[in-house]
Scaffold this motif. Structure first.
Motif, PDB file in Angstrom:
ATOM      1  N   TRP A  30       0.739  -1.334   0.029  1.00  0.00           N
ATOM      2  CA  TRP A  30       0.181   0.049  -0.009  1.00  0.00           C
ATOM      3  C   TRP A  30       0.835   1.321   0.152  1.00  0.00           C
ATOM      4  O   TRP A  30       0.336   2.325  -0.275  1.00  0.00           O
ATOM      5  N   PHE A  31       2.259   1.198   0.238  1.00  0.00           N
ATOM      6  CA  PHE A  31       2.740   2.647   0.629  1.00  0.00           C
ATOM      7  C   PHE A  31       4.196   2.580  -0.057  1.00  0.00           C
ATOM      8  O   PHE A  31       4.602   3.567  -0.695  1.00  0.00           O
ATOM      9  N   THR A  32       5.014   1.587   0.122  1.00  0.00           N
ATOM     10  CA  THR A  32       6.479   1.626  -0.323  1.00  0.00           C
ATOM     11  C   THR A  32       6.689   0.696  -1.326  1.00  0.00           C
ATOM     12  O   THR A  32       5.711  -0.110  -1.779  1.00  0.00           O
ATOM     13  N   ASP A  33       7.737   0.915  -1.928  1.00  0.00           N
ATOM     14  CA  ASP A  33       8.224  -0.008  -3.133  1.00  0.00           C
ATOM     15  C   ASP A  33       9.114  -0.970  -2.957  1.00  0.00           C
ATOM     16  O   ASP A  33       9.188  -2.091  -3.445  1.00  0.00           O
ATOM     17  N   ARG A  48      13.508  -0.835   7.027  1.00  0.00           N
ATOM     18  CA  ARG A  48      13.953  -0.015   5.873  1.00  0.00           C
ATOM     19  C   ARG A  48      12.891   0.287   5.122  1.00  0.00           C
ATOM     20  O   ARG A  48      12.114  -0.607   4.435  1.00  0.00           O
ATOM     21  N   LEU A  49      12.594   1.512   4.749  1.00  0.00           N
ATOM     22  CA  LEU A  49      11.475   1.970   3.833  1.00  0.00           C
ATOM     23  C   LEU A  49      11.960   2.703   2.628  1.00  0.00           C
ATOM     24  O   LEU A  49      12.783   3.649   3.071  1.00  0.00           O
ATOM     25  N   VAL A  50      11.616   2.187   1.462  1.00  0.00           N
ATOM     26  CA  VAL A  50      12.094   2.724   0.444  1.00  0.00           C
ATOM     27  C   VAL A  50      10.963   3.074  -0.705  1.00  0.00           C
ATOM     28  O   VAL A  50      10.068   2.194  -1.065  1.00  0.00           O
ATOM     29  N   TRP A  51      11.146   4.407  -1.443  1.00  0.00           N
ATOM     30  CA  TRP A  51      10.033   4.749  -2.290  1.00  0.00           C
ATOM     31  C   TRP A  51      10.899   5.346  -3.448  1.00  0.00           C
ATOM     32  O   TRP A  51      11.990   6.163  -3.479  1.00  0.00           O
ATOM     33  N   GLY A  52      10.087   5.171  -4.647  1.00  0.00           N
ATOM     34  CA  GLY A  52      10.589   5.737  -5.661  1.00  0.00           C
ATOM     35  C   GLY A  52       9.410   6.888  -6.102  1.00  0.00           C
ATOM     36  O   GLY A  52       8.347   6.834  -5.527  1.00  0.00           O
ATOM     37  N   ASN A  53       9.839   8.093  -6.827  1.00  0.00           N
ATOM     38  CA  ASN A  53       8.682   9.074  -6.768  1.00  0.00           C
ATOM     39  C   ASN A  53       8.679   9.243  -8.691  1.00  0.00           C
ATOM     40  O   ASN A  53       9.396   8.903  -9.295  1.00  0.00           O
ATOM     41  N   ASN A  54       7.742  10.184  -8.936  1.00  0.00           N
ATOM     42  CA  ASN A  54       7.844  10.411 -10.451  1.00  0.00           C
ATOM     43  C   ASN A  54       8.570  11.309 -10.890  1.00  0.00           C
ATOM     44  O   ASN A  54       8.466  11.891 -11.959  1.00  0.00           O
ATOM     45  N   GLU A  55       9.755  11.835  -9.918  1.00  0.00           N
ATOM     46  CA  GLU A  55      10.687  12.511 -10.572  1.00  0.00           C
ATOM     47  C   GLU A  55      11.988  11.467 -10.414  1.00  0.00           C
ATOM     48  O   GLU A  55      13.084  12.013 -10.863  1.00  0.00           O
ATOM     49  N   HIS A  56      11.552  10.311 -10.534  1.00  0.00           N
ATOM     50  CA  HIS A  56      12.840   9.132 -10.936  1.00  0.00           C
ATOM     51  C   HIS A  56      13.781   9.474  -9.364  1.00  0.00           C
ATOM     52  O   HIS A  56      15.006   9.110  -9.840  1.00  0.00           O
ATOM     53  N   ARG A  57      13.307   9.867  -8.379  1.00  0.00           N
ATOM     54  CA  ARG A  57      14.325   9.821  -7.220  1.00  0.00           C
ATOM     55  C   ARG A  57      13.869   8.662  -6.580  1.00  0.00           C
ATOM     56  O   ARG A  57      12.653   8.143  -6.336  1.00  0.00           O
ATOM     57  N   THR A  58      15.014   8.101  -5.594  1.00  0.00           N
ATOM     58  CA  THR A  58      14.691   7.155  -4.492  1.00  0.00           C
ATOM     59  C   THR A  58      14.818   7.838  -3.302  1.00  0.00           C
ATOM     60  O   THR A  58      15.641   8.401  -2.907  1.00  0.00           O
ATOM     61  N   ILE A  59      14.003   7.558  -2.481  1.00  0.00           N
ATOM     62  CA  ILE A  59      13.965   7.938  -1.108  1.00  0.00           C
ATOM     63  C   ILE A  59      13.908   6.754  -0.120  1.00  0.00           C
ATOM     64  O   ILE A  59      13.114   5.773  -0.400  1.00  0.00           O
ATOM     65  N   GLU A  60      14.981   6.971   0.806  1.00  0.00           N
ATOM     66  CA  GLU A  60      15.066   5.801   1.832  1.00  0.00           C
ATOM     67  C   GLU A  60      15.150   6.243   3.153  1.00  0.00           C
ATOM     68  O   GLU A  60      15.838   7.320   3.531  1.00  0.00           O
ATOM     69  N   ASP A  61      14.556   5.649   4.014  1.00  0.00           N
ATOM     70  CA  ASP A  61      14.650   5.850   5.551  1.00  0.00           C
ATOM     71  C   ASP A  61      14.500   4.755   6.354  1.00  0.00           C
ATOM     72  O   ASP A  61      14.041   3.635   5.799  1.00  0.00           O
ATOM     73  N   GLY A  62      14.499   4.814   7.835  1.00  0.00           N
ATOM     74  CA  GLY A  62      14.415   3.615   8.525  1.00  0.00           C
ATOM     75  C   GLY A  62      15.403   3.598   9.684  1.00  0.00           C
ATOM     76  O   GLY A  62      15.864   4.748   9.718  1.00  0.00           O
TER      77      GLY A  62
END
Length: 148
Positions: A30-33, A48-62
């Motif tokens: 439902w939320f992360t990639d 560890r939570l990783v997302w990609g967005n529509n600007e082709h950036r990867t965001i990672e945190d955890g």
């Protein structure tokens, strides 16, 4: 210290909500990639939570999982800004489903921390809405999320 507080009612059993929040498969639905969650027998571990967005950036945190009590609470530390905050999900039976109570605390009054707090306040509200529509209706809408 500043903190974020949200509540939402989800009309599904408490066990299903907890399972979705406490597993990699649940977050990725439902939320992360690419989330990874490892909980040890003491109810601690790593997230560890990783997302990609529509600007082709990867965001990672955890960070460390500090508490995983089945069907009651799931808490972890992360660093969305210059400080590390603690995110706690509490689950309570309510009516025909579950009351999800989210708290994210540890933000300071610095400009960068205030920006992170405001962005996360909006983000967590959106996240709980996405969790609700996923669990109640099976709808996944994470492809066009905007990140702060």
């Amino acid at each position: 210290m500043l903190e974020i507080n949200h509540k939402t009612y989800i009309k599904v059993p408490l066990e299903k909500v907890y399972q979705t929040i406490s597993t990699s498969r649940g977050w990725n639905a439902w939320f992360t990639d690419d989330a990874s969650i490892n909980i040890d027998s003491n109810g601690t571990g790593q997230i560890r939570l990783v997302w990609g967005n529509n600007e082709h950036r990867t965001i990672e945190d955890g960070g460390p999982i500090i508490e995983a009590i089945p069907n009651e609470r799931f808490a972890f530390k992360w660093s969305p800004g210059e400080v590390t905050s603690t995110v706690t999900f509490k689950f309570e039976p309510y009516k025909e489903g579950t009351l999800v109570i989210l708290n994210d605390k540890g933000y300071t009054h610095s400009v960068e921390s205030l920006r992170a707090c405001m962005g996360c306040a909006v983000g967590w509200g959106e996240a709980l809405t996405l969790l609700k529509i996923y669990l109640e209706h099976g709808i996944v809408y994470k492809k066009d999320l905007l990140f702060f």
